[in-house]
Design a protein around this motif. Sequence first.
Motif, PDB file in Angstrom:
ATOM      1  N   LEU A  11      43.690 -23.644 -20.323  1.00  0.00           N
ATOM      2  CA  LEU A  11      43.653 -24.926 -19.603  1.00  0.00           C
ATOM      3  C   LEU A  11      42.912 -24.787 -18.279  1.00  0.00           C
ATOM      4  CD1 LEU A  11      47.164 -26.485 -20.229  1.00  0.00           C
ATOM      5  CD2 LEU A  11      44.956 -27.396 -20.957  1.00  0.00           C
ATOM      6  N   PHE A  12      43.129 -23.672 -17.587  1.00  0.00           N
ATOM      7  CA  PHE A  12      42.392 -23.438 -16.349  1.00  0.00           C
ATOM      8  C   PHE A  12      40.884 -23.380 -16.660  1.00  0.00           C
ATOM      9  CE2 PHE A  12      40.075 -20.997 -13.299  1.00  0.00           C
ATOM     10  CZ  PHE A  12      40.462 -21.605 -12.115  1.00  0.00           C
ATOM     11  N   ARG A  13      40.542 -22.706 -17.723  1.00  0.00           N
ATOM     12  CA  ARG A  13      39.126 -22.592 -18.118  1.00  0.00           C
ATOM     13  C   ARG A  13      38.509 -23.968 -18.315  1.00  0.00           C
ATOM     14  NH1 ARG A  13      34.341 -22.653 -19.285  1.00  0.00           N
ATOM     15  NH2 ARG A  13      33.309 -21.459 -20.892  1.00  0.00           N
ATOM     16  N   LYS A  14      39.260 -24.866 -18.935  1.00  0.00           N
ATOM     17  CA  LYS A  14      38.760 -26.223 -19.178  1.00  0.00           C
ATOM     18  C   LYS A  14      38.629 -27.031 -17.879  1.00  0.00           C
ATOM     19  CE  LYS A  14      38.223 -26.472 -23.624  1.00  0.00           C
ATOM     20  NZ  LYS A  14      36.897 -26.666 -24.176  1.00  0.00           N
ATOM     21  N   GLY A  15      39.499 -26.789 -16.913  1.00  0.00           N
ATOM     22  CA  GLY A  15      39.505 -27.607 -15.702  1.00  0.00           C
ATOM     23  C   GLY A  15      39.024 -26.928 -14.440  1.00  0.00           C
ATOM     24  N   HIS A  16      38.420 -25.746 -14.570  1.00  0.00           N
ATOM     25  CA  HIS A  16      38.036 -24.970 -13.389  1.00  0.00           C
ATOM     26  C   HIS A  16      36.972 -25.641 -12.535  1.00  0.00           C
ATOM     27  CE1 HIS A  16      34.581 -23.811 -15.827  1.00  0.00           C
ATOM     28  NE2 HIS A  16      34.030 -23.383 -14.703  1.00  0.00           N
ATOM     29  N   ARG A  17      36.235 -26.573 -13.074  1.00  0.00           N
ATOM     30  CA  ARG A  17      35.157 -27.224 -12.313  1.00  0.00           C
ATOM     31  C   ARG A  17      35.669 -28.015 -11.116  1.00  0.00           C
ATOM     32  NH1 ARG A  17      33.761 -27.410 -17.607  1.00  0.00           N
ATOM     33  NH2 ARG A  17      31.856 -26.315 -18.153  1.00  0.00           N
ATOM     34  N   VAL A  18      36.962 -28.306 -11.112  1.00  0.00           N
ATOM     35  CA  VAL A  18      37.575 -29.010  -9.978  1.00  0.00           C
ATOM     36  C   VAL A  18      37.398 -28.196  -8.690  1.00  0.00           C
ATOM     37  CG1 VAL A  18      39.789 -29.795  -9.044  1.00  0.00           C
ATOM     38  CG2 VAL A  18      39.223 -30.224 -11.432  1.00  0.00           C
ATOM     39  N   LEU A  19      37.317 -26.875  -8.835  1.00  0.00           N
ATOM     40  CA  LEU A  19      37.160 -26.002  -7.669  1.00  0.00           C
ATOM     41  C   LEU A  19      35.731 -25.946  -7.141  1.00  0.00           C
ATOM     42  CD1 LEU A  19      39.352 -22.984  -8.777  1.00  0.00           C
ATOM     43  CD2 LEU A  19      39.960 -24.830  -7.230  1.00  0.00           C
ATOM     44  N   ALA A  20      34.784 -26.430  -7.898  1.00  0.00           N
ATOM     45  CA  ALA A  20      33.366 -26.322  -7.513  1.00  0.00           C
ATOM     46  C   ALA A  20      33.038 -27.167  -6.296  1.00  0.00           C
ATOM     47  CB  ALA A  20      32.483 -26.714  -8.675  1.00  0.00           C
ATOM     48  N   PRO A  29      27.877 -16.141 -12.593  1.00  0.00           N
ATOM     49  CA  PRO A  29      28.687 -16.876 -13.562  1.00  0.00           C
ATOM     50  C   PRO A  29      29.894 -16.047 -13.972  1.00  0.00           C
ATOM     51  CG  PRO A  29      26.803 -15.924 -14.681  1.00  0.00           C
ATOM     52  CD  PRO A  29      26.657 -15.585 -13.210  1.00  0.00           C
ATOM     53  N   ALA A  30      30.962 -16.709 -14.262  1.00  0.00           N
ATOM     54  CA  ALA A  30      32.203 -16.030 -14.615  1.00  0.00           C
ATOM     55  C   ALA A  30      32.110 -15.416 -16.007  1.00  0.00           C
ATOM     56  CB  ALA A  30      33.370 -17.012 -14.571  1.00  0.00           C
ATOM     57  N   ASN A  31      32.677 -14.231 -16.144  1.00  0.00           N
ATOM     58  CA  ASN A  31      32.828 -13.606 -17.452  1.00  0.00           C
ATOM     59  C   ASN A  31      34.173 -14.085 -17.992  1.00  0.00           C
ATOM     60  OD1 ASN A  31      33.456 -11.933 -19.605  1.00  0.00           O
ATOM     61  ND2 ASN A  31      32.564 -10.112 -18.651  1.00  0.00           N
ATOM     62  N   TRP A  32      34.135 -15.182 -18.756  1.00  0.00           N
ATOM     63  CA  TRP A  32      35.374 -15.843 -19.167  1.00  0.00           C
ATOM     64  C   TRP A  32      36.220 -14.988 -20.097  1.00  0.00           C
ATOM     65  CZ3 TRP A  32      37.822 -19.250 -16.604  1.00  0.00           C
ATOM     66  CH2 TRP A  32      37.123 -20.092 -15.743  1.00  0.00           C
ATOM     67  N   LYS A  33      35.606 -14.164 -20.915  1.00  0.00           N
ATOM     68  CA  LYS A  33      36.410 -13.285 -21.770  1.00  0.00           C
ATOM     69  C   LYS A  33      37.260 -12.361 -20.914  1.00  0.00           C
ATOM     70  CE  LYS A  33      33.509 -13.280 -25.853  1.00  0.00           C
ATOM     71  NZ  LYS A  33      32.697 -12.496 -26.769  1.00  0.00           N
TER      72      LYS A  33
END
Length: 129
Positions: free
Chosen positions: A120-129, A68-72
Amino acid sequence: MRKVLRHPLLWFAAWAAWVGTLWWLSAGVRAFPPGMSFEFSDKVLHFGYFLGGGGLAAGFFYLLSGEPANWKRVLLLAVLATTLVGVLDEWHQSHVPGRQGNDPADLTADFLGALAGACLFRKGHRVLA
């Protein structure tokens, strides 16, 4: 296609092209797009441009981080890297005839744009999954 979009070098190349385009734009005398001559319009342009850079940097650092990504860490690195480009851009502009650099308000708009783009990337990153 999704496999290509998940390659960190693609995101880094896009961010590097973003940096190169900024450097090229900053090397010339400023010309505003039609309709963008209102007060603080340059701050809107800074924010918008750095929103894109922050999103591209976040994509790069996200794909490097693994799951899992370390978003911080992803957001911190993206905002720091993109804001550093803003600092270098302001320095660069201070050496271009007809331009003024080292403007704290421009740098603030750069930082806020980078932060917004990374979030914004954090909110929409699931598009890459």
